[in-house]
Design a protein around this motif. Structure first.
Motif, PDB file in Angstrom:
ATOM      1  N   LYS A   1      -1.357   9.240   6.976  1.00 39.77           N
ATOM      2  CA  LYS A   1      -2.273  10.350   6.736  1.00 39.77           C
ATOM      3  C   LYS A   1      -1.699  11.687   7.183  1.00 39.77           C
ATOM      4  O   LYS A   1      -2.092  12.740   6.701  1.00 39.77           O
ATOM      5  CB  LYS A   1      -3.607  10.077   7.440  1.00 39.77           C
TER       6      LYS A   1
ATOM      7  N   THR B   1      -4.736   3.679  12.290  1.00 34.58           N
ATOM      8  CA  THR B   1      -5.004   3.904  10.863  1.00 34.58           C
ATOM      9  C   THR B   1      -4.190   5.069  10.333  1.00 34.58           C
ATOM     10  O   THR B   1      -3.697   5.036   9.200  1.00 34.58           O
ATOM     11  CB  THR B   1      -6.502   4.158  10.632  1.00 34.58           C
TER      12      THR B   1
ATOM     13  N   GLU C   1      -9.856   6.181   0.698  1.00 29.32           N
ATOM     14  CA  GLU C   1      -9.391   6.037   2.083  1.00 29.32           C
ATOM     15  C   GLU C   1     -10.095   4.901   2.818  1.00 29.32           C
ATOM     16  O   GLU C   1      -9.466   4.143   3.571  1.00 29.32           O
ATOM     17  CB  GLU C   1      -9.598   7.349   2.840  1.00 29.32           C
TER      18      GLU C   1
ATOM     19  N   ILE D   1      -5.758  -2.553   4.626  1.00 30.32           N
ATOM     20  CA  ILE D   1      -4.571  -2.663   5.474  1.00 30.32           C
ATOM     21  C   ILE D   1      -4.868  -3.407   6.770  1.00 30.32           C
ATOM     22  O   ILE D   1      -4.059  -4.196   7.256  1.00 30.32           O
ATOM     23  CB  ILE D   1      -3.945  -1.265   5.764  1.00 30.32           C
TER      24      ILE D   1
ATOM     25  N   LEU E   1      -1.686   4.419   7.148  1.00 33.33           N
ATOM     26  CA  LEU E   1      -1.974   5.080   5.872  1.00 33.33           C
ATOM     27  C   LEU E   1      -1.126   6.326   5.654  1.00 33.33           C
ATOM     28  O   LEU E   1      -1.265   6.996   4.629  1.00 33.33           O
ATOM     29  CB  LEU E   1      -3.460   5.451   5.781  1.00 33.33           C
TER      30      LEU E   1
ATOM     31  N   ALA F   1      -8.760   1.606   1.453  1.00 32.87           N
ATOM     32  CA  ALA F   1      -7.385   1.411   1.907  1.00 32.87           C
ATOM     33  C   ALA F   1      -7.342   1.006   3.378  1.00 32.87           C
ATOM     34  O   ALA F   1      -6.552   0.143   3.775  1.00 32.87           O
ATOM     35  CB  ALA F   1      -6.574   2.690   1.694  1.00 32.87           C
ATOM     36  N   THR F   2      -8.216   1.627   4.191  1.00 32.82           N
ATOM     37  CA  THR F   2      -8.292   1.286   5.616  1.00 32.82           C
ATOM     38  C   THR F   2      -8.710  -0.164   5.805  1.00 32.82           C
ATOM     39  O   THR F   2      -8.098  -0.912   6.575  1.00 32.82           O
ATOM     40  CB  THR F   2      -9.285   2.215   6.343  1.00 32.82           C
TER      41      THR F   2
ATOM     42  N   LEU G   1       0.850  -1.182   0.000  1.00 29.05           N
ATOM     43  CA  LEU G   1       0.000   0.000   0.000  1.00 29.05           C
ATOM     44  C   LEU G   1       0.884   1.230   0.000  1.00 29.05           C
ATOM     45  O   LEU G   1       1.737   1.398   0.870  1.00 29.05           O
ATOM     46  CB  LEU G   1      -0.884  -0.012   1.253  1.00 29.05           C
TER      47      LEU G   1
ATOM     48  N   LYS H   1       1.249   5.622  -0.869  1.00 26.98           N
ATOM     49  CA  LYS H   1       0.590   6.917  -0.986  1.00 26.98           C
ATOM     50  C   LYS H   1       1.494   7.826  -1.799  1.00 26.98           C
ATOM     51  O   LYS H   1       2.676   7.955  -1.520  1.00 26.98           O
ATOM     52  CB  LYS H   1       0.366   7.508   0.411  1.00 26.98           C
TER      53      LYS H   1
END
Length: 216
Positions: free
Chosen positions: A105, A99, A18, A25, A103, A21-22, A3, A5
């Motif tokens: 973020k 998360t 999103e 993962i 990710l 993807a959450t 994964l 970004k």
């Protein structure tokens, strides 16, 4: 599939939003073979939730004992003070801390994640019960006449003084609860970061191996 970004998307990449993807993962983590590499991400939120539930039990029990409530309202005060802090801690820690790390973020530093985790832990496991437990105990004591409590018309100063008197003997225990919550949240978050880095490295290695196999 690793994964990633970024703005540069490979030709054969699968684009996920999103939410997708959450889900992806966390599914990878739940199915990962090595527990050593994912234990904090899998079970860390539950450990922190259990700690906050125990904190809720201790705080609720103190005020119920102070106001001689016995079995009155035991179930009605137990749900919001024991069950809810645990469930909310699991849900919020997993989403806001776990998360976010997985990710990528935000660009928070490791200490920032630990501070954020500690603030969340203490808000749900200390601040929330310390507001709700005495309020609930006061209402029940007044309703069942188990202890003489001030009336609201006597003013907030009288009410706060009354609660301060009944909390004074509990301040030492509250300090220990706060220290345990701070240590536990920092410990779990640290190993969640280690798990995240290890997982990301392993997934990239797997992706490279897959690309090599395709080229043969």
């Amino acid at each position: 599939m690793a994964l990633m970004k970024g703005s540069q998307i490979p030709k054969d990449a699968v684009v996920l939003n999103e939410i997708e993807a959450t889900g992806y993962i966390w599914d990878v983590i739940s199915k990962w073979d090595s527990l050593k590499e994912t234990w904090a991400l899998r079970y860390g939120p539950m450990v922190l939730g259990a700690i906050n539930s125990i904190s809720g039990i201790m705080i609720n029990r103190h005020y119920r004992w102070r106001f001689k409530l016995g079995s009155y309202g035991h179930f009605s005060s137990g749900i919001p003070l024991v069950v809810m802090p645990g469930l909310l801690t699991i849900a919020f820690h997993k989403h806001i801390i776990g998360t976010d790390m997985l990710l990528m973020k935000s660009d928070l530093c490791p200490i920032c994640y630990e501070v954020k985790s500690t603030a969340l832990q203490m808000s749900l496991g200390l601040l929330y019960p310390m507001i709700l437990a005495p309020t609930s105990a006061l209402m029940l004591a007044n309703r069942y006449s188990t202890y003489r409590v001030p009336h609201l018309f006597e003013g907030p100063k009288v009410m706060l003084g009354f609660l301060k008197k009944h909390t004074k003997s509990f301040t030492g225990t509250l300090s220990y609860i706060a220290l345990i919550q701070m240590a536990a949240s920092a410990f779990i978050t640290y190993f969640e970061m280690k798990n995240t880095l290890s997982l990301r490295h392993k997934m990239l290695e797997m992706e490279k191996e897959y690309e090599k196999e395709k080229q043969k």
